[in-house]
Design a protein around this motif. Structure first.
Motif: not given
Lengths: 281, 112
Positions: A264-267, B78, A261-262, A269-270, B5, B3, B7, A229, B51-52, A272-273, B95, B91, B98, A63, A225
């Motif tokens: 990267l949070e989506e990405k 953090r 932020v939006e 997940v992939e 992974p 969403k 796995m 996260s 992948q997901s 992690k897989n 966050y 930031l 979000y 990814p 970032l």
């Protein structure tokens, strides 16, 4: 700097005990310096190392790069560029050690690579792949410190725990230098191009980056970032302060950050897989 | 909807969105939404390099089973060292917003 620090620094910076680059990479370097060599020739060199080819294809299909279904080394080289494949080869050989020993740092590095790529694409910057590679490699100094002196690494971890400080502050206390410095020095002794060496060296001190400030800024922001996260484990759990120099160099604003932020949070997940797959495989 | 992974996908989960071969939603979906996942199906998706997937509810728990409060609390710790810096504090707020939005209504755990 006291005696113990000097001694440790000497041990870590000793070139004789530096992990050597695989022969393949040296061959690749001499070929890529020669105008007459073709991509096919270089691909043949890479293909001679099965493990390395598998890893390059895996990374090219991961990814973080976003090209799907790259099945041949020569395609990977055309798509990623020879320099990227070279640095991928370097990083995959160093990360082989890391994957097993330190999944957290591997995830942090991979995540930073992916987010660097996201930022670069979002801002429409050139050389996205190289920026992603710089992100992937930015904490290479930590790998070296841990490889060469696990004692120092344990001490660093103990101090972080005890004093609740940033890893680089603890490293300064123990070694008298931090991972960025060690990484930058390593990049020099491996003759990595400046566009990779500067982000590695200055991701905690963007202002010192003169020739590749944009790339350094991207890697710095990606590091911030990814730590925000909470993905992976880079050694301490504290978000570094955003450096004004990086914010200005990239002309960032709140809107862009919110979108990043939006994305990267989506990405993640992939990612992690991908990481779970690697650990299993 | 969550969403996850691939796995971590398990038999019995219900797809909340169509699954496509590549991440861009172009082409024919390879598996429609509302399908119940089975081990065979998951293996097939794995072979297709998916992948997901998006699944109904919020079946995959984050490490340590967090609810929104815990997650925001972790976020605060953090950022503990940098809240006084206006840029980094911004930031933090982005966050936090979000996380509230994405965990939102169901409080992170849909039980239905």
């Amino acid at each position: 700097m006291d005696e113990k620090q000097t001694e440790l620094k000497k041990l870590i910076m000793d070139t004789r005990t530096l992990p050597t680059l695989p022969v393949v990479i040296n061959k690749l370097s001499s070929l890529s310096d020669n105008d007459k060599s073709s991509v096919q020739e270089m691909a043949r060199i890479v293909s001679s190392d099965q493990v390395l080819s598998a890893r390059i294809l895996r990374l090219a299909n991961s990814p973080s790069y976003g090209f799907y279904r790259v099945s041949t080394i020569s395609n990977a080289m055309i798509l990623l560029g020879v320099n990227v494949v070279k640095s991928l080869a370097i990083s995959s050989s160093i990360f082989k050690v890391m994957e097993k020993n330190s999944v957290g740092l591997w995830e942090h590095s991979l995540g930073t690579g992916v987010v660097s790529n996201l930022i670069a694409k979002k801002l429409g910057l050139p050389e996205c792949e190289e920026i992603a590679t710089a992100g992937l490699l930015h904490d290479i100094g930590k790998v070296i410190i841990s490889l060469k002196c696990s004692e120092a690494e344990c001490e660093v971890r103990r101090i972080i725990e005890e004093k609740q400080i940033y890893m680089r502050e603890a490293e300064h206390e123990v070694i008298g230098a931090d991972h960025a410095e060690v990484g930058g020095w390593l990049a020099k002794s491996w003759f990595l191009p400046d566009k990779l060496a500067e982000p590695i060296n200055f991701h905690h001190n963007v202002e010192a980056s003169k020739n590749h400030r944009i790339k350094t800024s991207v890697v710095h922001m990606a590091d911030v970032l990814i730590k925000a996260s909470g993905f992976g484990d880079s050694g301490d759990s504290y978000v570094p302060q955003i450096q004004q120099a990086a914010w200005d160099a990239l002309k960032l604003n709140e809107q862009i950050i919110a979108e990043l932020v939006e994305n990267l949070e989506e990405k993640l997940v992939e990612v992690k897989n991908f990481s779970l797959e690697l650990q299993q495989g | 909807m969550q969403k996850i992974p691939l796995m971590t996908a398990r038999a019995g989960m219900i797809l909340a969105r169509d699954v496509f071969r590549s991440e861009s939603a172009i082409g024919i979906p390879i598996c429609g939404k509302n399908t119940e996942l089975t081990d065979t199906l998951i293996a097939r998706l794995e072979n297709l390099k998916v992948q997901s997937v998006y699944v109904e509810g919020h079946p995959v728990r984050e490490e340590g089973d967090h609810n929104l409060d815990d997650i925001l609390c972790d976020l605060d710790s953090r950022f503990a060292k940098v809240r006084q810096d206006p840029l980094t504090d911004k930031l933090h707020d982005i966050y936090a917003d979000y996380l509230k939005r994405s965990m939102g209504e169901s409080g992170g755990r849909k039980t239905d």
